[in-house]
Design a protein around this motif. Sequence first.
Motif, mmCIF file in Angstrom:
data_model
loop_
_atom_site.group_PDB
_atom_site.id
_atom_site.type_symbol
_atom_site.label_atom_id
_atom_site.label_comp_id
_atom_site.label_asym_id
_atom_site.label_seq_id
_atom_site.Cartn_x
_atom_site.Cartn_y
_atom_site.Cartn_z
ATOM 1 N N ALA A 91 0.828 -1.213 0.000
ATOM 2 C CA ALA A 91 0.000 0.000 0.000
ATOM 3 C C ALA A 91 0.858 1.257 0.000
ATOM 4 N N ILE A 92 1.920 1.263 0.783
ATOM 5 C CA ILE A 92 2.815 2.417 0.823
ATOM 6 C C ILE A 92 3.463 2.610 -0.552
ATOM 7 N N GLN A 93 3.871 1.522 -1.161
ATOM 8 C CA GLN A 93 4.462 1.603 -2.499
ATOM 9 C C GLN A 93 3.445 2.073 -3.532
ATOM 10 N N SER A 94 2.155 1.840 -3.250
ATOM 11 C CA SER A 94 1.095 2.285 -4.157
ATOM 12 C C SER A 94 0.727 3.746 -3.946
ATOM 13 N N GLY A 95 1.304 4.372 -2.921
ATOM 14 C CA GLY A 95 1.082 5.796 -2.745
ATOM 15 C C GLY A 95 0.451 6.232 -1.442
ATOM 16 N N ALA A 96 0.256 5.338 -0.489
ATOM 17 C CA ALA A 96 -0.293 5.753 0.805
ATOM 18 C C ALA A 96 0.724 6.619 1.544
ATOM 19 N N CYS A 97 0.240 7.610 2.264
ATOM 20 C CA CYS A 97 1.104 8.499 3.047
ATOM 21 C C CYS A 97 1.614 7.819 4.302
ATOM 22 N N ASP A 98 0.792 6.951 4.870
ATOM 23 C CA ASP A 98 1.107 6.339 6.154
ATOM 24 C C ASP A 98 0.165 5.162 6.359
ATOM 25 N N PHE A 99 0.344 4.442 7.455
ATOM 26 C CA PHE A 99 -0.592 3.394 7.819
ATOM 27 C C PHE A 99 -0.797 3.413 9.319
ATOM 28 N N ILE A 100 -1.987 2.978 9.728
ATOM 29 C CA ILE A 100 -2.301 2.831 11.145
ATOM 30 C C ILE A 100 -2.798 1.408 11.353
ATOM 31 N N VAL A 101 -2.510 0.884 12.530
ATOM 32 C CA VAL A 101 -2.807 -0.511 12.833
ATOM 33 C C VAL A 101 -4.001 -0.602 13.772
ATOM 34 N N LYS A 102 -4.892 -1.549 13.457
ATOM 35 C CA LYS A 102 -6.030 -1.843 14.332
ATOM 36 C C LYS A 102 -5.558 -2.801 15.423
ATOM 37 N N PRO A 103 -6.079 -2.690 16.636
ATOM 38 C CA PRO A 103 -7.041 -1.688 17.095
ATOM 39 C C PRO A 103 -6.392 -0.302 17.191
ATOM 40 N N PHE A 104 -7.176 0.706 16.882
ATOM 41 C CA PHE A 104 -6.663 2.061 16.789
ATOM 42 C C PHE A 104 -6.320 2.649 18.158
ATOM 43 N N GLU A 105 -5.180 3.317 18.221
ATOM 44 C CA GLU A 105 -4.804 4.114 19.388
ATOM 45 C C GLU A 105 -4.990 5.573 18.983
ATOM 46 N N LYS A 106 -5.826 6.268 19.714
ATOM 47 C CA LYS A 106 -6.206 7.628 19.343
ATOM 48 C C LYS A 106 -5.001 8.522 19.070
ATOM 49 N N SER A 107 -4.000 8.501 19.936
ATOM 50 C CA SER A 107 -2.853 9.391 19.755
ATOM 51 C C SER A 107 -2.112 9.080 18.463
ATOM 52 N N LYS A 108 -1.973 7.806 18.119
ATOM 53 C CA LYS A 108 -1.279 7.426 16.885
ATOM 54 C C LYS A 108 -2.099 7.796 15.657
ATOM 55 N N VAL A 109 -3.403 7.618 15.745
ATOM 56 C CA VAL A 109 -4.280 7.989 14.630
ATOM 57 C C VAL A 109 -4.175 9.485 14.363
ATOM 58 N N LEU A 110 -4.310 10.287 15.410
ATOM 59 C CA LEU A 110 -4.297 11.740 15.230
ATOM 60 C C LEU A 110 -2.939 12.243 14.759
ATOM 61 N N GLU A 111 -1.867 11.643 15.208
ATOM 62 C CA GLU A 111 -0.536 12.029 14.742
ATOM 63 C C GLU A 111 -0.364 11.683 13.264
ATOM 64 N N SER A 112 -0.828 10.517 12.863
ATOM 65 C CA SER A 112 -0.741 10.107 11.461
ATOM 66 C C SER A 112 -1.559 11.051 10.575
ATOM 67 N N VAL A 113 -2.735 11.420 11.045
ATOM 68 C CA VAL A 113 -3.596 12.343 10.299
ATOM 69 C C VAL A 113 -2.918 13.703 10.171
ATOM 70 N N ARG A 114 -2.358 14.209 11.248
ATOM 71 C CA ARG A 114 -1.677 15.515 11.204
ATOM 72 C C ARG A 114 -0.517 15.485 10.211
ATOM 73 N N ARG A 115 0.288 14.411 10.267
ATOM 74 C CA ARG A 115 1.426 14.295 9.335
ATOM 75 C C ARG A 115 0.964 14.235 7.883
ATOM 76 N N ALA A 116 -0.052 13.430 7.627
ATOM 77 C CA ALA A 116 -0.532 13.276 6.237
ATOM 78 C C ALA A 116 -1.107 14.595 5.719
ATOM 79 N N LEU A 117 -1.875 15.288 6.532
ATOM 80 C CA LEU A 117 -2.465 16.558 6.086
ATOM 81 C C LEU A 117 -1.395 17.626 5.838
#
Length: 121
Positions: A91-117
């Motif tokens: 997926a990363i090679q296909s162009g994804a900015c980042d990945f998050i792993v389930k189950p979601f940890e709120k702090s990691k999700v929000l950090e990934s979103v901030r970086r991607a945006l």
Amino acid sequence: MAKILVTDDAAFMRIMLGNMLREAGYEVCEAGNGWEMLEQYEKERPDLVTLDITMPELDGRGAIKLLREKEPKAKVIMCSAMGQRAMVLDAIQSGACDFIVKPFEKSKVLESVRRALAMNF
């Protein structure tokens, strides 16, 4: 605030991730599979897409490739369960900015979103 399209075939995962994002001030729209994501992307023009790797009909890997053909600068974060490392790398090679792993940890999700945006293409 940014608009995020949450894509997952499991409604409870869309709700959980959507609630995290809404609580952080983001506008959220949803899709249940890759085809719906492509339709919603055209309609909503989100700033970011979260995309589950494993879904029926059109999975995340196929969906990101189709999205990239139409919108090369689309920002996508792939979501995966533990143990799907090869799929994540693809997926990363296909162009994804980042990945998050389930189950979601709120702090990691929000950090990934901030970086991607914050990314500029």
